[in-house]
Enzyme design. Structure first.
Site, mmCIF file in Angstrom:
data_model
loop_
_atom_site.group_PDB
_atom_site.id
_atom_site.type_symbol
_atom_site.label_atom_id
_atom_site.label_comp_id
_atom_site.label_asym_id
_atom_site.label_seq_id
_atom_site.Cartn_x
_atom_site.Cartn_y
_atom_site.Cartn_z
ATOM 1 N N GLU A 100 20.282 53.258 -1.547
ATOM 2 C CA GLU A 100 19.395 53.641 -2.649
ATOM 3 C C GLU A 100 18.081 52.863 -2.620
ATOM 4 O OE1 GLU A 100 21.932 51.667 -2.847
ATOM 5 O OE2 GLU A 100 21.697 50.139 -4.398
ATOM 6 N N HIS A 118 22.070 48.756 1.019
ATOM 7 C CA HIS A 118 21.758 49.556 -0.166
ATOM 8 C C HIS A 118 20.975 50.810 0.231
ATOM 9 C CE1 HIS A 118 23.061 46.848 -3.390
ATOM 10 N NE2 HIS A 118 22.823 45.904 -2.512
ATOM 11 N N CYS A 166 27.693 48.198 -1.113
ATOM 12 C CA CYS A 166 27.609 46.747 -1.249
ATOM 13 C C CYS A 166 28.912 46.191 -1.822
ATOM 14 C CB CYS A 166 26.378 46.351 -2.068
ATOM 15 S SG CYS A 166 25.934 44.630 -1.846
#
Lengths: 251, 203
Positions: free
Chosen positions: B187, B185, B80
């Site tokens: 994650e 993202h 990001c």
């Protein structure tokens, strides 16, 4: 194509998952961590978790507990309740939140929105707005719906956008927990005046209600609680239903 | 050991846990000297370009990052804002800001098309444009989770290895030698995201 999000909301109070009606008569649903685990396994699009007591008890967010929640959560997590300083946003992000909702404190000082957006980027600031219909106007309330403000929702929504809110979480207090459907008039009033994503909340009782919020209300995402807590309906089935009605969802 | 750069403005909790879940030995550190001990580097990021670069500077990260990422070619993943800061210049925040300059390009605000709004938030498709180990086991056009208003415009189109259909087209994965940057993202992108992180750990 960007997918329309279906977002379960979890309200918590002392480690307990609760749900009320019209922001009152809270009933205990379960402990919260098992609920988070279930949503994680089901790969929901996103999750919103709000501590409904923090502002009322005049305390800042409980970072330790948020950290416990986020350990179970590998989906985007928005956390709210009691956020009244820019530093609280930082600590929540550190505890595992991906986005932070701010509600009551913005009425005291709108700079919390702009300063947080400057520092962390507007994309992680979700302004939460709780609204009641009074005569023909939609009026904003703060402190978990207990305190009326002077703001009409259209004006407040625009002000939040101008100050850097990245999304609006728009809740109808009148519909909350009733499962009678979202207030599409409220949604239209707000979605017609702002250019940031609006998440509809309050009143969802079935999948068609979600469709109405998206199609008539022009919401960008829908959030719901009771439908998932108290019925057999699930986010996945909701998405299948919406897909059949040409709404782009992630399956 | 994988070092996650802690310059004060990231979703560090999420980042650390997902890497651990993927089997990595993770060290989240605010001490730039740790980079010398790293086998991999993750540059995460939530925030604005200007603030991000300010924090990297004031934390003393710039030179150690250049040494490890460019001279020592340690595999590095920018996520990001961490991806955007790989660029030469960014236009978010108070002024035009110099970036790390690891992958040539500039970071500009997205221009929404009719019916689109900003930020670009939610799940969207990642269209793979080139073969790369980072995509191993990930289907083309899989959905990943995005939340951003600015995007990386690479100078050399060969550095763009995936795009996403929004605001015309966003470059959402850039790569150059030992460096990969992803706009989304991983994650927070559940199974596909974890697969991407595992792929990075194996690079």
């Amino acid at each position: 194509m960007l997918k329309t999000r279906i977002i379960p909301t979890l309200l918590w109070k002392n480690y307990t998952l609760v749900k009320g009606k019209k922001f009152d008569s809270w009933r205990r649903v379960s402990t919260i961590i098992p609920a988070i685990k279930v949503y994680n396994t089901r790969q929901v699009d996103e999750l919103i978790i709000v501590d409904i007591m923090a502002t009322l008890e005049n305390r800042e967010p409980d970072y330790v507990t948020v950290n416990d929640f986020s350990k179970e959560c590998f989906m985007p997590l928005t956390v709210g309740g009691g956020v009244s300083k820019v530093d609280h946003v930082k600590k929540l992000l550190r505890a595992g939140a991906d986005k932070v909702t701010i509600n009551s404190s913005a009425f005291e000082d709108i700079n919390i929105i702009s300063e947080s957006a400057d520092k962390f980027g507007r994309q992680c600031i979700v302004a939460s707005v709780d609204v009641k219909k009074i005569n023909d106007d939609y009026i904003c309330f703060k402190s978990s719906g207990t305190v009326q403000t002077e703001w009409k929702v259209q004006d407040w929504a625009k002000k939040l956008e101008e100050n850097g809110a990245g999304e609006l979480l728009l809740t109808s207090i009148d519909r909350d927990g009733t499962m009678e459907g979202y207030d599409t008039d409220l949604l239209k009033r707000v979605t017609s005046v702002v250019n940031i994503p609006v998440i509809a909340q309050g009143g969802c009782g079935n999948y068609e209600h979600m469709f109405e919020a998206l199609d008539t209300g022009k919401a960008h995402a829908v959030s719901a609680a009771s439908i998932f807590h108290f019925t057999e309906q699930t986010p996945l089935e909701a998405k299948k239903y919406l897909k059949n009605k040409d709404i782009n969802v992630r399956l | 050991m994988i070092v996650v750069v802690d310059y004060g403005m990231s979703n560090l909790g999420s980042m650390m846990r997902s890497l651990e879940e993927c089997g990595a030995e993770v060290c989240v550190s605010d001490d730039p000297s740790m980079l010398a001990k790293s086998s991999k580097i993750v540059l995460p990021g939530v925030g604005s370009f200007f603030e991000g670069m300010q924090c990297l500077k004031s934390g003393g990260w710039i030179e150690p990052l250049k040494t490890e990422v460019i001279s020592n070619e340690i595999p590095t993943l920018g996520i990001c804002l961490g991806m955007q800061m790989l660029a030469d210049i960014g236009y978010e925040g108070k002024e035009k800001t110099e970036g790390l300059g690891f992958i040539s390009g500039e970071v500009h605000k997205l221009v929404p098309q009719p019916g689109e709004c900003l930020p670009h938030v939610g799940w969207n498709e990642v269209h793979q444009q080139a073969e790369h180990n980072i995509f191993k086991g990930i289907e083309d056009k899989k959905d990943f989770y995005f939340v951003h208003s600015y995007h990386f415009q690479a100078q050399d189109s060969d550095d763009v290895i995936a795009t996403t259909p929004y605001c015309n087209k966003i470059s959402t994965v850039v790569a150059k030698s030992n460096i990969v940057g992803v706009q989304f993202h991983p994650e927070k992108s559940q199974l596909s995201g974890f697969q991407l992180l595992k792929n990075f750990l194996e690079i």
